[in-house]
Design a protein around this motif. Structure first.
Motif, mmCIF file in Angstrom:
data_model
loop_
_atom_site.group_PDB
_atom_site.id
_atom_site.type_symbol
_atom_site.label_atom_id
_atom_site.label_comp_id
_atom_site.label_asym_id
_atom_site.label_seq_id
_atom_site.Cartn_x
_atom_site.Cartn_y
_atom_site.Cartn_z
ATOM 1 N N CYS A 47 0.831 -1.206 0.000
ATOM 2 C CA CYS A 47 0.000 0.000 0.000
ATOM 3 C C CYS A 47 0.865 1.256 0.000
ATOM 4 N N CYS A 48 1.936 1.262 0.796
ATOM 5 C CA CYS A 48 2.837 2.414 0.806
ATOM 6 C C CYS A 48 3.410 2.676 -0.585
ATOM 7 N N LEU A 75 6.882 7.916 2.668
ATOM 8 C CA LEU A 75 6.414 6.534 2.500
ATOM 9 C C LEU A 75 7.556 5.592 2.153
ATOM 10 N N PRO A 124 -5.065 2.569 -1.597
ATOM 11 C CA PRO A 124 -3.908 3.442 -1.853
ATOM 12 C C PRO A 124 -4.292 4.745 -2.548
ATOM 13 N N THR A 128 9.683 4.895 5.336
ATOM 14 C CA THR A 128 8.975 4.045 6.291
ATOM 15 C C THR A 128 8.839 2.622 5.777
ATOM 16 N N ALA A 129 8.501 2.481 4.508
ATOM 17 C CA ALA A 129 8.350 1.142 3.934
ATOM 18 C C ALA A 129 9.676 0.395 3.917
#
Length: 475
Positions: free
Chosen positions: A162-163, A407, A393, A410-411
């Motif tokens: 999703c990220c 994103l 998303p 973080t991912a």
């Protein structure tokens, strides 16, 4: 074909005679290409005695027939790898410099290729056990790490996809709008336009058509990349490439491993190549090595071609808590080089978008118990699955168009290094050395227990280090 292990179940006790226990096994053991014909005939092992010893019957069935080509599978791996990560690479490695980044990139490629081979090994063993055309990491994890491990893997898998799909929609949509004449569409229309065009193509086109188109797009990525090198090499300043800050490369590691991710399409290529580990290994190594070499050359050209005022712009962005994007600066220069950067970026986003959509599609199909591999599944079924893949998303992308770099960071830190670093090593360990270990294929990665332990430990240390840095920054 399902593997049924019946050990001692349903025994019939008739004193004084004890019926022997029966264990039945059936597998689609993966042959090398020259052994495929020999595997077509069933083999049986039978050992019995009068005192209740086990009867062990092993039926080996031929693997499923390939539905795709090695070239197509390699292109899918390469296209999935070349995505948002390469677009973030110059911004995240600008401080470290080219030479430290090149060394770190090679080390990260070795690590990610090794983890890809582990996932392929576990995936093929799981497909043999469950008799499914394709299984996601959820099924792999539940069969090796149990329910708790499966939940961790599932949540992390969906989180990563999703990220990255949000990032692809944001960046791909922005690039689409840039290609249009000024004022044709507002910037906010870019993400839904990109998601609609990409998702609609995957929904209505056949798997073979998408395979062929993706191969053409990957060729376009290579072509535009070659043009980018040809146009950019003459304007590279060698002094910019010699600047190095080795410690500054450590914060870039999450983006480096993120740039090298292709693991989500391993279940797809394993199915497409008929569970042939030899061909799957070739597709993984070749398909990931080409992008790694491209990333190194890409970083050299971009970092060596930056405008003279880039250092001041980067410092100002850092002071404001923002990320300076060298690609935006180069695209704004215009000309053939700027247009080529724009074309390459868009093609890279599209090819990676295809791979990540496939990966999340297969995951949702497996989680819902739907055998929806390929384009032969009912249209409503595919429509529902692609809606699950794309709509959440897209909603996030529409809520905040500035999330691209956040994103990716973080991912990479909490998604990639956990799901494609720690989890594959743990799953392979259980399949090889667990109490019920009975793999169908030989280990895809040599080194045994020390290599598996080292891979999990390295990923855990990087995650812990990044977490400490973030917590320290809050103070």
């Amino acid at each position: 074909l399902a593997r049924a292990r019946l050990a001692g179940h349903g025994q019939i006790q008739r004193a004084p005679v004890q019926m022997p226990r029966v264990r039945l096994g059936m597998s689609s053991s993966v042959p090398e290409p020259d052994a495929r014909a020999a595997m077509a005939s069933a083999t049986q092992r039978l050992a019995a005695s009068d005192d209740g010893e086990d009867i062990d019957v092993q039926l080996v069935r031929p693997p499923s027939e390939p539905t795709g080509s090695l070239l197509g599978a390699t292109a899918l791996v390469a296209g999935t790898t070349v995505g948002a990560g390469i677009l973030a690479l110059p911004a995240k490695t600008l401080e470290a410099g080219f030479l430290p980044t090149a060394v770190a990139l090679f080390v990260c490629w070795c690590y990610m290729a090794a983890s890809g081979l582990l996932i392929a090994e576990v995936n093929i063993n799981t497909m043999c056990a469950l008799g499914r055309n394709a299984v996601s990491i959820k099924s792999m994890a539940v069969g090796t790490l149990g329910v708790a491990g499966s939940r961790v893997a599932s949540v992390t898998y969906v989180f990563i996809h999703c990220c990255l799909l949000v990032a692809y929609m944001l960046q791909g949509g922005a690039l689409l709008v840039e290609f249009l004449p000024d004022g044709t569409l507002p910037d906010a229309a870019g993400a839904p336009l990109f998601a609609g065009l990409g998702g609609g193509s995957l929904l209505f086109a056949s798997s073979k058509t998408v395979d062929r188109v993706n191969s053409v797009l990957v060729a376009g990525v290579v072509g535009t990349f070659g043009a980018l090198l040809a146009l950019g090499a003459p304007q590279v300043n060698p002094e910019l490439l010699l600047r190095a800050d080795v410690p500054a490369v450590l914060p870039a590691i999450p983006v480096l491993v993120l740039a090298l991710v292709f693991h989500n399409v391993i279940p797809t290529i394993s199915y497409q190549l008929g569970c042939d580990m030899h061909r799957v290994r070739t597709a993984i190594l070749l398909g990931s090595a080409l992008p790694a070499a491209m990333f190194c050359a890409w970083d050299a050209v971009i970092l060596g071609s930056l405008p003279p005022d880039s250092a001041a712009a980067a410092a100002a962005a850092a002071a404001a808590g923002q990320t300076f994007d060298p690609l935006t600066a180069l695209r704004d220069l215009g000309g053939r080089f700027g247009d080529t950067v724009r074309a390459f970026s868009l093609l890279a986003i599209i090819t990676s978008f295809i791979g990540f959509c496939y990966g999340l599609y297969d995951f949702y199909a497996d989680a819902l118990g739907v055998d929806a591999a390929g384009s032969d599944a009912p249209f409503r079924q595919r429509l529902g699955l692609y809606s699950l893949v794309l709509l959440p998303p897209l909603a996030v992308a529409l809520s905040d168009p500035t999330l691209f770099f956040t994103l990716l960071d973080t991912a990479g830190t909490y998604g990639i290094l956990v799901l494609f670093g720690i989890v594959p090593a743990a799953m392979a360990w259980v399949q090889r050395y667990g109490p019920n270990a009975d793999p169908d294929i030989e280990p895809a990665l040599p080194g045994g227990r020390p290599v598996l332990a080292a891979m999990a430990a390295v990923a855990a240390m990087v995650v812990a280090g990044e977490t400490w840095e973030r917590l320290s920054g809050l103070g």
